[in-house]
Design an enzyme around this catalytic site. Structure first.
Site, mmCIF file in Angstrom:
data_model
loop_
_atom_site.group_PDB
_atom_site.id
_atom_site.type_symbol
_atom_site.label_atom_id
_atom_site.label_comp_id
_atom_site.label_asym_id
_atom_site.label_seq_id
_atom_site.Cartn_x
_atom_site.Cartn_y
_atom_site.Cartn_z
ATOM 1 N N GLN A 136 0.561 -1.436 -0.284
ATOM 2 C CA GLN A 136 -0.174 -0.007 0.006
ATOM 3 C C GLN A 136 0.895 1.053 -0.214
ATOM 4 O OE1 GLN A 136 -3.192 1.293 -0.429
ATOM 5 N NE2 GLN A 136 -4.589 -1.055 0.073
ATOM 6 N N CYS A 176 -10.888 -1.020 -3.375
ATOM 7 C CA CYS A 176 -10.404 -0.190 -3.915
ATOM 8 C C CYS A 176 -10.818 0.367 -5.368
ATOM 9 C CB CYS A 176 -8.786 0.031 -4.370
ATOM 10 S SG CYS A 176 -8.174 -1.400 -5.729
HETATM 11 N N1 SAH Z 1 -4.044 -8.215 0.869
HETATM 12 C C1 SAH Z 1 -2.667 -6.769 -0.133
HETATM 13 C C2 SAH Z 1 -2.638 -6.786 -1.412
HETATM 14 C C3 SAH Z 1 -4.126 -6.237 -1.699
HETATM 15 S S1 SAH Z 1 -3.665 -5.958 -3.715
HETATM 16 C C4 SAH Z 1 -2.213 -5.649 0.934
HETATM 17 O O1 SAH Z 1 -2.758 -4.726 1.913
HETATM 18 O O2 SAH Z 1 -0.893 -5.050 0.922
HETATM 19 C C5 SAH Z 1 -4.427 -7.061 -3.903
HETATM 20 C C6 SAH Z 1 -3.481 -8.131 -4.502
HETATM 21 O O3 SAH Z 1 -3.972 -9.415 -5.255
HETATM 22 C C7 SAH Z 1 -2.171 -7.619 -5.240
HETATM 23 O O4 SAH Z 1 -1.167 -8.970 -4.305
HETATM 24 C C8 SAH Z 1 -2.049 -9.003 -6.357
HETATM 25 O O5 SAH Z 1 -1.138 -9.990 -7.205
HETATM 26 C C9 SAH Z 1 -3.146 -9.794 -5.943
HETATM 27 N N2 SAH Z 1 -4.036 -10.842 -7.341
HETATM 28 C C10 SAH Z 1 -4.561 -10.315 -8.303
HETATM 29 N N3 SAH Z 1 -5.562 -11.190 -8.905
HETATM 30 C C11 SAH Z 1 -5.549 -11.904 -8.244
HETATM 31 C C12 SAH Z 1 -5.823 -13.242 -7.818
HETATM 32 N N4 SAH Z 1 -6.780 -13.868 -8.923
HETATM 33 N N5 SAH Z 1 -6.397 -14.552 -7.012
HETATM 34 C C13 SAH Z 1 -5.728 -13.583 -5.575
HETATM 35 N N6 SAH Z 1 -4.472 -12.808 -5.594
HETATM 36 C C14 SAH Z 1 -4.760 -12.036 -6.998
#
Ligand code: SAH
Length: 457
Positions: A288, A412
């Site tokens: 983030q 988001c």
């Molecule tokens: N919860 C974490 C990341 C949120 S961002 C935080 O707060 O830091 C969303 C994340 O989903 C990213 O890391 C991206 O790589 C992952 N992502 C995207 N598509 C996905 C899917 N189909 N299954 C699992 N993860 C996924």
């Protein structure tokens, strides 16, 4: 009929999801004007007319809003990154609340209350990451900056107010190095040249900095970039740089990062802390961008979960920021994430903090969560934090079958949150309110967090 270059007077009555003011002509034709606020009257010039709407730019303000302020960023007019530098932060939070309402109400559910936005403590110098495209200006000199809205023209920038000022001494140093060693910036149209993007990330609580160079080079990047000399210069410019990496991207694509990253100086990871937990973050991993505000968001997500649980799934878990926080709330937590380097980081972070009741799985949430369920591992609570596209329908269907008693959904993108919540509410869950959190001051983005509770039969 409205034509390009016509000048007319309009009153703004609403704000579009991208922050532009919306007004109508006398005949009811919709106009979008960036940089205008609700209630403002201005003379505008028509730039483009489409079938159902037109785009215009403001020429002169006839009646400003009391919430207008002098632009808080010198490049705000040209750069496509931000859209709310012309209003007070208080009003920006009001606008964002309205934008979340606009995303929800067309889908029904008027009983869901959209709470006031929880604003960020800092509305400038908050962004811990910067990714600047590199190109060449008219004089043939290398430049780095931001894309002009809806284009790939680079607006040179070395004073972006939402990020850390110290980043720009680093970009200047890299650009000077390109000139000194005649290293050509990348040219998108020709798919030629070398340096595509400059990546800089800073740990909010540690001050550590990681610098990344995204290059269109598959062989000997260190030699071609004169990496040794560049490293020396960078370390002189900023003593907090703990990691310098080269990311290889030779594809003709809009995707910024390539798959291979080579560390050429220091650690592979930047370290930072969130809510007292230590994290290592490698270059390709999501983290983030507004750390203090994300810490409050994660705390809110934990508060919304409330009780303690047997088994929790943290889907789309990134480097484990929420998962490791959740370890205090459950006997066992499963984090699922599709980006391989992020899962490696997550496993390292688990060790770094000596946390044992967590398992990280690399794969998509929609494929890996059902596999756990087939093994008889059924969560009693689930945290969802998907990318802007929201959750796959199949994942939502599975959740409604296995019925965890609580789902906390962090999003988001209010539009996909509203869509996914509609499905969950129609299939067994209730929700009373949406809590918007401003993680991205001055931009149109707005994060939200929601608690969905299983209806008792
Ligand atoms: N919860 C974490 C990341 C949120 S961002 C935080 O707060 O830091 C969303 C994340 O989903 C990213 O890391 C991206 O790589 C992952 N992502 C995207 N598509 C996905 C899917 N189909 N299954 C699992 N993860 C996924």
């Amino acid at each position: 009929m409205l034509k390009k270059n016509d000048c007319i007077t309009i009153t703004v009555t609403d704000i579009a999801h991208n922050g532009s003011g919306i007004g109508k002509t006398k005949n009811g034709f919709v106009l979008f004007v960036p940089g205008m606020l609700i209630g403002e009257i201005a003379e505008v010039k028509i730039l483009k007319v489409l079938k159902h709407c037109a785009y215009a730019k403001m020429l002169s303000m006839l009646q400003p809003s009391p919430s207008r302020q002098a632009n808080s960023c010198p490049t705000a007019q040209q750069c496509g990154g931000c859209c709310f530098h012309h209003t007070t932060y208080e009003n920006e939070c009001e606008i964002k609340r309205q934008l979340v309402k606009n995303a929800f109400y067309p889908l029904g559910n008027p009983s869901i209350e959209i709470l006031p936005v929880i604003g960020s403590e800092k509305s400038s110098s908050y962004r811990n990451k910067m990714l600047l495209p590199v190109g060449t200006n008219k004089n043939g000199n290398p430049v780095a900056g931001f894309y002009r809205a809806r284009t790939h023209d680079i607006i040179p920038c070395n004073d972006c107010v939402i990020t850390y000022p110290e980043f720009f001494a680093i970009t200047d140093c890299i650009l000077e190095h390109l000139t000194e060693f005649k290293i050509p910036p990348y040219c998108e149209e020709a798919h030629k040249g070398i340096l595509r993007h400059i990546f800089i990330r800073r740990g909010e609580h540690t001050g550590e900095i990681m610098v990344g160079l995204v290059v269109n080079l598959s062989k000997n990047p260190e030699t071609t970039l004169h990496a040794k000399e560049l490293i020396e210069k960078l370390l002189f410019v900023n003593q907090n740089i703990v990691s310098i990496a080269i990311n290889i991207n030779t594809k003709k694509t809009n995707v910024i990062l390539g798959e291979q990253t080579v560390t050429v100086h220091g650690k592979k990871y930047l370290t930072d802390t969130m809510n007292g937990i230590r994290f290592g973050i490698s270059l390709p991993s999501f983290y983030q961008v507004n750390t203090p505000q994300a810490e409050r968001l994660y705390q809110k997500a934990l508060d919304l979960l409330g009780d303690t649980y047997e088994t929790v799934f943290d889907l789309y878990c990134g480097i484990g920021t929420i998962t490791l926080n959740l370890s205090k709330k459950a006997k066992k937590v499963y984090g699922i994430e599709s980006c391989e380097p992020a899962v490696e980081d997550a496993k390292m972070n688990q060790q770094l903090n000596g946390i044992e009741n967590v398992d990280f799985i690399c794969g998509t949430a929609e494929e890996e969560a059902p596999k756990l369920v087939r093994r008889g591992i059924i969560p009693d609570a689930v945290v969802l934090d998907p990318p802007r596209s929201g959750c796959e329908q199949s994942l939502l269907e599975m959740l409604c079958e296995i019925k965890p008693k609580k789902i906390v959904y962090i999003s988001c993108n209010p539009a996909t949150l509203a869509r996914d919540m509609k499905y969950l509410i129609e299939n067994g869950y209730t929700a009373n309110e949406v809590q918007p959190f401003d993680l991205f001051p001055r931009t149109f983005h707005c994060e939200c967090v929601v608690k969905l509770q299983l209806k008792s039969d």
